[in-house]
Motif scaffolding. Structure first.
Motif, short mmCIF file in Angstrom:
data_model
loop_
_atom_site.label_atom_id
_atom_site.label_comp_id
_atom_site.label_asym_id
_atom_site.label_seq_id
_atom_site.Cartn_x
_atom_site.Cartn_y
_atom_site.Cartn_z
N PRO A 73 0.84 -1.20 0.00
CA PRO A 73 0.00 0.00 0.00
C PRO A 73 0.88 1.26 0.00
N PRO A 74 0.30 2.44 -0.19
CA PRO A 74 1.09 3.68 -0.12
C PRO A 74 1.88 3.71 1.19
N TYR A 75 3.14 4.00 1.12
CA TYR A 75 4.05 4.02 2.27
C TYR A 75 4.02 2.70 3.07
N GLY A 76 3.71 1.61 2.38
CA GLY A 76 3.60 0.32 3.08
C GLY A 76 4.96 -0.33 3.30
N TYR A 77 4.98 -1.31 4.18
CA TYR A 77 6.22 -2.04 4.48
C TYR A 77 5.85 -3.46 4.89
N ARG A 78 6.73 -4.39 4.62
CA ARG A 78 6.49 -5.77 5.04
C ARG A 78 7.80 -6.42 5.45
N TRP A 79 7.71 -7.30 6.43
CA TRP A 79 8.87 -8.07 6.87
C TRP A 79 8.55 -9.53 6.53
N LEU A 80 9.22 -10.06 5.52
CA LEU A 80 8.89 -11.40 5.05
C LEU A 80 10.01 -12.39 5.37
N LYS A 81 9.64 -13.39 6.10
CA LYS A 81 10.62 -14.42 6.44
C LYS A 81 10.69 -15.41 5.29
N LEU A 82 11.87 -15.60 4.73
CA LEU A 82 12.02 -16.48 3.57
C LEU A 82 12.51 -17.85 3.98
N ALA A 83 13.26 -17.92 5.05
CA ALA A 83 13.78 -19.21 5.47
C ALA A 83 14.06 -19.16 6.96
#
Ligand code: GLC
Length: 543
Positions: free
Chosen positions: A533-543
């Motif tokens: 989203p606008p000014y959005g952020y995500r922390w995605l665990k890949l492993a």
């Protein structure tokens, strides 16, 4: 000495002014008795270590950075016994405490300076830097540009000039004098023996003066700081030294020494304005570049990252052109400017835009380094640019919507500073109690980010690797530690973005959104699309 546990590498810090936090005796000033009653709150944030701004006797010309006695507490804040009770109560909650160690200068009210200025032959004369002329060290810059015309001030009584890098009420100690060097080690012992967990060492680049230099980062200064560290390691265990050296990364890394002989930690000053630059430009380049120019640091060391602190948002570590641009964008009213910086808090800097406050905090918590949260920023407190000097970002903590925001029982005109009371940031709208009762508040989000970060060492210890999606509005990077990998993605613009990331080496993994608690589609062999989203952020665990 026992093994150093490296606790600081994974710690989250909370910076606070005793005077601004909670008034326990109703005199209008925060104090240690009041602070003790708020330790549960601090603990509930999930932070690990409190950094206390100077709490020593002081005429408060520089709000306590002008120390008049190193072995006591400012009467407004309580007594040494109150301090001990606070320290014990903090430790009982698993919170560590570091205090400010002001090495470079004292107050002109300190007995050493009073003696020193008494006569040219006083035994303490040589505790400070005196000269017959004000022409020595011409290459040294003036830091408090708006106030001080020179680093030399004439002392009428003895007819010589004394040296000061900050206010003229803060004469510089003379580190060429072995007695001064020894005296500061005694100061350290006093507080370390009491049980504090370390020091944030103030203004360390300026300890020595040498003709023909700019007086910063001199070899003599590093030599003394190594002595400070050796002394710490010889007598204490598990304590830390954090350097305030407002310098370029190549220079700050010198303060880490070999990793075992100088500072454990150092603030990363240059990255801070670049976070704001990237956000305003909607372009990741300033952040990527400064991180690329940041040398690796020794294993036992850690950067300290911050968005704001008790000072002006310093623009010393940017070019002249960038500084003008930052002032124009973030400090349109001249009153918002101070020296080479901007005297505003986080929320007002981003127009109280919750999305941008969160985005900056997400960067703070996911880039390398130990994050520091400045008191009040966790609830989005505002500032008061009309107060003197930097006092506008040091106003009373807003606890609730009752009288004096719950900070003090004193009559409002007795408070050390007025409570913020404007329609946007005033205590009736912005306060801890209101946000605790609201599961969608900024405070709640901050706690969630802090707790999520602490679930893994990847953010504090992991290496940093930038991704390079074509869209420069996307700031995305991997953090990798042992077998863990987290991808942090940020959208720097006020528009929805779908970005395609090169994650081929993680094909087969199903990213897990750490903040939202949701599993995403499996990574395949084509660019992986992430929506923000606008000014959005995500922390995605890949492993
Ligand atoms: C540091 C402090 C600042 C103070 C100065 C002089 O930069 O952060 O608040 O005014 O040192 O002690």
């Amino acid at each position: 000495m026992t093994e150093q546990s490296h606790w600081y590498k994974d710690a989250i810090f909370y910076e606070l002014y005793v005077r601004a936090f909670a008034d326990g005796n109703g005199d209008g000033n925060g104090d240690f008795r009041g602070l003790i009653t708020k330790l549960d709150y601090i603990q509930s944030l999930g932070v690990d270590c409190i950094w206390l701004l100077p709490m020593y006797p002081s005429p408060l010309v520089d709000d306590g950075y002008d120390i008049a006695g190193y072995f006591d507490i400012h009467r407004d804040y309580g007594t040494l016994d109150d301090f001990k009770a606070f320290l014990e109560a903090a430790h009982a909650r698993g919170l560590r405490v570091i205090t400010d160690l002001v090495l470079n200068h004292t107050s002109d009210q300190h007995p050493w300076f009073q003696a020193s200025r008494n006569s040219r032959v006083d035994a303490k004369r040589d505790y400070y830097v005196w000269s017959d002329t004000d022409e020595k060290y011409p290459e040294v810059r003036i830091i408090f540009l708006d106030t001080e015309p020179s680093n030399w001030t004439l002392d009428e009584r003895t007819g010589q000039y004394f040296w000061h890098r900050f206010y003229k009420e803060q004469p510089d100690l003379n580190y060429d004098n072995p007695e001064v060097q020894a005296a500061m080690l005694d100061v350290m012992s006093f507080w370390l023996d009491m049980g504090i967990d370390g020091f944030r060492a103030d203004a360390v680049p300026y300890l020595f003066e040498r003709e023909g230099t700019n007086g910063e980062n001199l070899p003599e200064t590093h030599a003394y700081l190594k002595r400070v560290r050796a002394y710490l390691d010889q007598h204490y265990s598990d304590r830390i030294l954090l350097a305030e050296a407002n310098q370029w990364p190549e220079e700050v890394v010198e303060y880490f020494g070999t990793g075992e002989d100088e500072f454990h930690m150092g603030f990363h000053f240059p990255v801070m304005p670049r976070l704001y630059m990237a956000l305003r430009q909607g372009d990741r380049t300033p952040v990527v570049e400064i991180m690329r120019h940041t040398p690796p640091i020794p294993d036992g060391c850690q950067w300290c990252m911050f968005l704001r602190n008790h000072d002006e948002l310093t623009l010393e570590m940017v070019t002249e052109e960038e500084r003008q641009w930052m002032w124009q964008e973030y400090a349109p009213d001249p009153r918002m400017r101070l020296n080479l910086g901007i005297r505003r808090r986080l929320a007002p800097l981003v127009d109280n835009d919750r999305r941008r406050i969160e985005l900056l905090n997400s960067l703070l918590f996911t880039l390398p380094g130990a994050p520091i949260v400045y008191y009040g920023d966790e609830i989005g407190m505002g500032d008061n640019i009309w107060l003197h000097d930097r006092n506008g970002v040091r106003t009373p903590m807003q606890w609730n919507d009752g009288p004096n925001a719950g900070f003090s029982n004193a009559p409002a005109d007795k408070l050390y500073a007025p409570i913020i009371d404007d329609p946007t940031y005033g205590y009736k709208r912005i306060n801890v109690a209101g946000q605790e009762a609201d599961a969608t508040s900024l405070l709640d989000t901050m706690r969630h980010m802090i707790h999520t970060r602490k679930e893994s060492l990847v953010f504090s210890r992991g290496v940093l690797e930038f991704l390079e999606p074509e869209d420069t509005a996307i700031l995305a990077y991997l953090r990798r530690y042992q077998d863990e990998v987290v991808l942090a993605v940020h959208n720097l613009v006020d528009e929805e973005r779908r970005t395609a990331l090169n994650l081929y080496s993680y094909a087969g993994a199903a990213p897990y959104d750490l903040l939202a608690g949701a599993t995403l589609p499996i990574i395949g062999h084509s660019p992986y699309e992430v929506d923000l989203p606008p000014y959005g952020y995500r922390w995605l665990k890949l492993a």
